[in-house]
Design an enzyme around this catalytic site. Structure first.
Site: not given
Length: 316
Positions: A7-8, A10, A185, A189, A269
């Site tokens: 999932g490369a 950004a 984390k 978000n 997401e």
């Protein structure tokens, strides 16, 4: 260590590029347009106002990469199962799979696909913004990555992963409380993702609106209450700390990943971030009205985009 970033986009390219600079054997696995640009001209990383080139191999097919020592999963949350299943060619006898994705619940999915013993959990505060195919803005200054075994032990494989990150100049911590790390984390978000997506503001102007800050603090406060009801030990003691940490070390033009998705017409997401707070709140009996409204707003924006964003938004 042979590493594949699954999932490369950004963030994955930013992280993979920096790890490659540190001497790791890194392979990027991502979408054709970006991967072709990287193979043709190299990966360009922009930090501040300066660009630098990194030569790293990029692929669109896991079979072309073959088994690796470490798979770092950075696909969009709603694609986790599909992407890891399709990338089984990356998994060898000693492969470790590490999720550094935003949100809550990925480790459960990974465990079902590749097995509990292969999975380690983690979170990163490193930032990345796609400027153009093959060109990524990197945010690593003061941005920590935390990793941990699901059972809280400190294993040899965690130390090896940490050493690779340290060689690249990346701040990394091996945690014995990775569930707490995941929730800490998540709070970051929760603070900015949905609000940036709804307002369409990058961090500079977003942080200049007091009413936005008030809403962020309320959303994080709800999430903290849910975590505490679950018995999770948080490092975050004040909701304002999550709000401050979200923008720490990032330039004013930085855009939250949720805003980046919406600008591309993609699904977000939200179900793994504010939506996770709502779901866990329902399980624990903790009210989450602010997060519920933020989810509804993002779902409405996704519906307005149509196409895959609307379909994924409804299905999540």
């Amino acid at each position: 260590m042979r590493i594949c970033i699954l999932g490369a986009g950004a963030l994955g390219s930013a992280l993979g590029g920096v790890l490659a600079e540190g001497g790791a054997d890194v392979r990027l696995l991502g979408r054709p347009v970006h991967m072709e640009a990287v193979n043709h001209s190299g990966l360009t990383l922009r930090e501040g106002q300066h660009d630098r080139k990194v030569h790293v191999q990029a692929h669109t097919d896991a079979a072309a990469v073959g088994p690796v020592d470490l798979v770092i999963v950075l696909v969009k949350s709603f694609h986790t199962r599909e992407a890891v299943t399709a990338a089984r060619a990356l998994i060898g006898p000693e492969t470790t799979v590490l999720s550094l994705q935003n949100g809550l619940g990925h480790e459960d999915i990974l465990t079902e696909v590749v097995g509990h013993d292969r999975v380690v959990a983690g979170k990163t505060y490193v930032g990345g913004v796609m400027l153009a195919p093959g060109h990524v803005r990197v945010g690593t200054l003061g941005k920590e990555t935390l990793i941990g075994e699901l059972d809280g032990t400190v294993s040899a494989r965690l130390r090896q992963i940490a050493a690779v990150f340290e060689a690249a100049g990346l701040a990394i911590t091996v945690s014995t409380n990775i569930l707490g790390v995941i929730w800490d984390k998540l709070l970051v978000n929760v603070a900015t993702g949905a609000l940036s997506g709804i307002t369409r503001l990058p961090y500079g102007p977003l942080y200049a609106v007091p009413e936005v800050e008030d809403c962020a603090i309320a959303a994080v406060t709800e999430a903290m209450a849910v975590a505490q009801a679950q018995g999770v030990t948080l490092a975050t003691l004040d909701a304002r700390d999550a709000w401050a940490k979200a923008a720490e070390g990032l330039p004013p033009e930085f855009k939250a990943s949720m805003l980046q998705s919406l600008e591309k017409g993609s699904a977000t997401e939200i179900d793994f971030i504010n939506g996770a707070v709502v779901r866990w709140g329902e399980r624990t009996g903790v009210p989450t009205p602010v997060n519920r409204v933020l989810v509804a707003c993002i779902k409405g924006i996704e519906a307005g985009l149509g196409g895959d964003a609307a379909v994924l938004g409804r299905a999540a």
